[in-house]
Scaffold this motif. Sequence first.
Motif, mmCIF file in Angstrom:
data_model
loop_
_atom_site.group_PDB
_atom_site.id
_atom_site.type_symbol
_atom_site.label_atom_id
_atom_site.label_comp_id
_atom_site.label_asym_id
_atom_site.label_seq_id
_atom_site.Cartn_x
_atom_site.Cartn_y
_atom_site.Cartn_z
ATOM 1 N N ALA A 211 -28.411 1.843 2.378
ATOM 2 C CA ALA A 211 -29.147 1.772 1.114
ATOM 3 C C ALA A 211 -29.091 0.367 0.505
ATOM 4 C CB ALA A 211 -28.552 2.773 0.139
ATOM 5 N N ASP A 212 -30.225 -0.019 -0.119
ATOM 6 C CA ASP A 212 -30.285 -1.328 -0.779
ATOM 7 C C ASP A 212 -30.209 -1.115 -2.290
ATOM 8 O OD1 ASP A 212 -30.675 -3.822 -1.695
ATOM 9 O OD2 ASP A 212 -32.751 -4.018 -0.991
ATOM 10 N N TRP A 213 -29.018 -1.277 -2.848
ATOM 11 C CA TRP A 213 -28.831 -0.995 -4.273
ATOM 12 C C TRP A 213 -29.220 -2.161 -5.163
ATOM 13 C CZ3 TRP A 213 -28.039 3.585 -6.599
ATOM 14 C CH2 TRP A 213 -27.690 4.647 -5.774
ATOM 15 N N GLN A 214 -29.590 -3.291 -4.530
ATOM 16 C CA GLN A 214 -30.027 -4.417 -5.361
ATOM 17 C C GLN A 214 -31.520 -4.648 -5.237
ATOM 18 O OE1 GLN A 214 -26.805 -7.034 -3.853
ATOM 19 N NE2 GLN A 214 -26.363 -7.450 -5.997
ATOM 20 N N GLY A 215 -32.199 -3.702 -4.595
ATOM 21 C CA GLY A 215 -33.628 -3.874 -4.348
ATOM 22 C C GLY A 215 -34.484 -3.529 -5.558
ATOM 23 N N GLY A 216 -35.794 -3.696 -5.369
ATOM 24 C CA GLY A 216 -36.773 -3.496 -6.434
ATOM 25 C C GLY A 216 -36.714 -2.139 -7.104
ATOM 26 N N PRO A 217 -36.694 -1.035 -6.346
ATOM 27 C CA PRO A 217 -36.755 0.281 -6.981
ATOM 28 C C PRO A 217 -35.623 0.514 -7.984
ATOM 29 C CG PRO A 217 -37.128 0.487 -4.640
ATOM 30 C CD PRO A 217 -36.780 -0.945 -4.881
ATOM 31 N N GLY A 412 -25.199 -5.251 -9.025
ATOM 32 C CA GLY A 412 -24.094 -5.872 -8.283
ATOM 33 C C GLY A 412 -22.958 -4.873 -8.076
ATOM 34 N N LEU A 413 -22.602 -4.166 -9.137
ATOM 35 C CA LEU A 413 -21.513 -3.186 -9.044
ATOM 36 C C LEU A 413 -21.896 -2.018 -8.134
ATOM 37 C CD1 LEU A 413 -20.360 -3.089 -12.770
ATOM 38 C CD2 LEU A 413 -19.061 -3.954 -10.822
ATOM 39 N N LEU A 414 -23.163 -1.582 -8.246
ATOM 40 C CA LEU A 414 -23.614 -0.468 -7.404
ATOM 41 C C LEU A 414 -23.529 -0.846 -5.929
ATOM 42 C CD1 LEU A 414 -26.714 0.690 -9.486
ATOM 43 C CD2 LEU A 414 -24.744 2.114 -8.915
ATOM 44 N N ALA A 415 -23.985 -2.053 -5.612
ATOM 45 C CA ALA A 415 -23.951 -2.488 -4.213
ATOM 46 C C ALA A 415 -22.506 -2.587 -3.728
ATOM 47 C CB ALA A 415 -24.661 -3.833 -4.063
ATOM 48 N N ALA A 416 -21.629 -3.118 -4.566
ATOM 49 C CA ALA A 416 -20.224 -3.251 -4.166
ATOM 50 C C ALA A 416 -19.585 -1.876 -3.966
ATOM 51 C CB ALA A 416 -19.447 -4.035 -5.225
ATOM 52 N N ALA A 417 -19.895 -0.940 -4.878
ATOM 53 C CA ALA A 417 -19.315 0.407 -4.757
ATOM 54 C C ALA A 417 -19.830 1.088 -3.497
ATOM 55 C CB ALA A 417 -19.658 1.240 -5.986
ATOM 56 N N ALA A 418 -21.130 0.891 -3.200
ATOM 57 C CA ALA A 418 -21.702 1.491 -1.993
ATOM 58 C C ALA A 418 -21.024 0.925 -0.753
ATOM 59 C CB ALA A 418 -23.206 1.224 -1.944
ATOM 60 N N ARG A 419 -20.810 -0.387 -0.755
ATOM 61 C CA ARG A 419 -20.152 -1.028 0.394
ATOM 62 C C ARG A 419 -18.749 -0.468 0.598
ATOM 63 N NH1 ARG A 419 -22.554 -5.739 -1.061
ATOM 64 N NH2 ARG A 419 -20.798 -6.380 -2.348
ATOM 65 N N SER A 420 -17.981 -0.383 -0.491
ATOM 66 C CA SER A 420 -16.597 0.046 -0.312
ATOM 67 C C SER A 420 -16.513 1.535 0.009
ATOM 68 C CB SER A 420 -15.749 -0.303 -1.535
ATOM 69 O OG SER A 420 -16.034 0.587 -2.575
ATOM 70 N N ALA A 421 -17.601 2.283 -0.257
ATOM 71 C CA ALA A 421 -17.595 3.698 0.123
ATOM 72 C C ALA A 421 -18.089 3.865 1.557
ATOM 73 C CB ALA A 421 -18.457 4.510 -0.830
ATOM 74 N N GLY A 422 -18.349 2.752 2.221
ATOM 75 C CA GLY A 422 -18.714 2.835 3.632
ATOM 76 C C GLY A 422 -20.199 2.847 3.884
#
Lengths: 425, 588
Positions: A211-217, A412-422
């Motif tokens: 998932a791209d949490w920093q994208g346009g949508p 930024g936080l969403l992307a980081a949280a997604a990354r650390s959740a695998g």
Amino acid sequence: MRPPAGVSRRTLLRAAAAGSTALAAGCSGGTRSVQVAVVWSTSELDRFREVVAGYPAPVQVVSAGNDIDAFLRARHLAGTSPDVAILPRPGLVTEYAQRGWLSPVLASTEYAVPAGLGELLTAEGQRYGVWVKAAHKSLVWHLPSMLPVQPANWDALVRRTQELGALARRDGGPAPLAIGAADGWVLTDWFENVLADVAPESYNALARPDADWQGGPVREALDRLAGLWSINGAFVGGGRRALLTQYEESVIQVVHTKRAVMLVGADFTADVADPFQRGPEAPVTFRFPGAQPGGGPLIVGGDAAVAFTDAQGGVELVEWLTRVDSFQPWLRAGGYLSPNTNVAIGSYRDRVGQGLAAEMRTPGTLRFDLSDQLPGAFTGSDGVGIWRIMQGFFADVTDGVRASEAIRRATGLLAAAARSAGGGR
Amino acid sequence: MSQVRVLGELAVLDDVGPARRGRAYPAVGATSALLLPAAVLLGGLVLWPVLRTMHASVTTDGRWVGAAHFRTALAAPGTGAVVGRTVLWALLVPAVVTALGYLLAAASRRSEEGGLVRLILLVPVALPLVVTGVTFRLMYDPDPSRGLATLVATRLAGRSVEDAPQLLGPGMVTVALMSAFVWAWVGLAVLVFRSALDAVPPSLADAVRAYGGKRRHVLWDAQWRPLLLRTTAVVFALVAVGTSRTFDLILVMTPGSVRDEASVLALRIWQTSGGTTTGDGAALGVVWLVAVIGGIMVAALFVRQAWPPPPVEAAPEPAPVAPPRRVFRLLAAGAAIAWLVPLAVLVATSAHGRVDAAARGWWSAPPNGESYRNLVTGTELWRTLGFTLLLATAVTATVLVVALLAAYPLAWLTGPAAQATGLLLLAASVVPIQVIAGPVNEVLGLVLSSGTAQGLALVHIALGVPFAVLVLRNAFADLPVEQVRDARLGGRRWWHTLRRLARHNRSAVVAVSVLEFVQVWNDLVVGRLFGGPGSFPLGPFLAEQTRSFVSNSGALAASSVLASVLPVVLVVLSRRHLVAGLVSGGVR
């Protein structure tokens, strides 16, 4: 004698347990009861006990509380998993399936769910869970006398909020919105409703590992929310007060103290609204507004039943739960929706239930609650994951931080949280 | 050693020369048997889990990773703040409690209303922390139309209702939590200081004055130096260890959105690891464990000497001492009133029905019994109360038996061996359960009782035994030689001796029983981590309802009141024994 290699402690313990219960069953002449762990408590739990009372074998229902994940992990560690669990999040179903904790399940021939729902409970082509209950999460509640004309689309909602907010500031009228921002899931429900309208095609992609949490949508959805939430006077007592308001209190603010006009909430809001209703006027609902008139996509939540490996009679009970008749006690109680499209619309007790059930069957509009599908801690809890991030975003925009800056922080936080959740990027 | 009759009197053959404690020491075989239950419990459910957590903190799936987990855990956003807040709790709160405790103990001495003041201060000590949390959340409710403290703060600051100061908001939440904690713990400090002050012979002050000492000299030489310094250390250490229980308060008092701003290590570990103990969670746990045990060891060094001191020669009737100055007595009375306010708020809220309690302040609607009626006619609360009563009774009885058996042989250890055992028991009694939850669950799984009432009881017993052994061992060791000898002579078997000795130590036995019972009754975290179907005790039952705090506040307050009656009665009735037990436990 030493047990042969490969027989685990767990198997031995199970054998011992099965032996002792078989003994007990032998005495009573019945069969071993099936143990089911659920999240429900109080009246919801009683209702479920009514449901399984119709099952031919004895069923023992245990309430694991809101921390069912921790409960099941501990029970697994101890080798004492229940036979069946009803999980509030499909993310857990796939997680457990991948760890090899679950056995595949079958649904009855009377079971059919709207497109997109069934796939959430499959892993590697196998079905590991079935939906037993659904919640309609795209509703706005209000008292008819407080809001004679319902906003038809998002822009109308924003305009109405501005007008009411100005009135509230000037002569202390009711605030346009009540929001229980102390509960993170309230904010994720808002976010999901807007996101599904802004970008219906990329909504489901956000649940996937890439998932791209920093994208346009995501940015666009947050921008739309910031536009509404930052309106001066939008919330009872302001943003900081809203962050200390729990969901139930926000319902009270609309139906009892009348300090707010509108509330975004699921169908189960009725459970709180009923005891606090004042006078004969009952609250009514309209669909969460999208950009176009006629309502946006529909967000649905739900509970799924799974059977654990080695479970005794677990698969059979899960299959039985998918039958149309099994849902009857819930139908009789009212206020519950079945995900099963074979449950006749006419069997719902009231008009509201019939209308909501019909909405859920409109093809193409249905999206499943996104935060419930997220992996690990990202799925959110008090002070954790997406709940916490959305609360931070809410605090920012109601506190006068520029929308672009608040969005940058949140994504930024969403992307980081997604990354650390695998997953995620 | 053999017993014969000499001139018709029972005598012990080697009973010659000065009486020695060694005479009552059970044989080696018996000693091992006596220590076995405690050793198995502590080894299996405390020591092994601690080692397992340490192992988990340096491995991933059994692979050695060195300090990697520690680095990740400490580098995670917010960890610095969490650690800092934990340290603040462990230093600031004990300091405040100790100072207030001393002041109030001194102020409530020898005055007519002093006894009443101390009684009022003692009640919060007995409340479950969950109930304290509920009480203060009611007072600090963000809405000035419901929260009394918020209303007062709004008026004082001259603010509008819309702009009310938020005591539970991110800026103030830690202060709010600390105030609740201080409220709950001051009574204990007062109790301990009071008995320390009473133990100071007044003649000491007279002597200082006779040599021309001024008021400050009296304070320093006749109060602080002989006794109070050590008492202060005991109180400080007790409260500092107690702050690791802030977990309960935070879970109950903070709305979800400010939980991060209030978080301490206990909560962070719980959030990052749930019921299991792996990786980062284990690393944080080890950090916390080292800090807690290190802290208690330092405190133990400070207060190694026995307290209270062995009774001196029967002092002459103490000369009547002048009651404290008026300003001090006013302070005591003021404190008593302040301490009553939260209790009044809890009771007043409980007297309102669901809608009234949720929608307006308790002062603006007439009370009715609706919440109590619903509770009393329902089955849920009774089931929970019944289960908790059963659990607490069974745990208390077992802990008492196991601890008495173990304390008996341990009491006659001397020198370094005695000190080492004492420190080990002290360390075991402060291990935070969150840190070892995962491994404890594995052990429970082995005995097939995770998520069951037996499993829950087992964990409580293992956690309660070290402190109980410590208190009882010290009590046995404090017995005058003559009493020990009598017991030994009168008891034909070691268990007779043990029974006689236990009878001489009624205070310690009562203290251990009451403390253990109240501890289990008031527990949240053990129930939360190890409870399951059919074993859902009071603490988690109440905490669960706070998830919808406002709409439930009437019922929540009523169940809190009902849940508090028993522990309050027990603690108030046994308060004198408690001090003896507590203090002797903290000092060796």
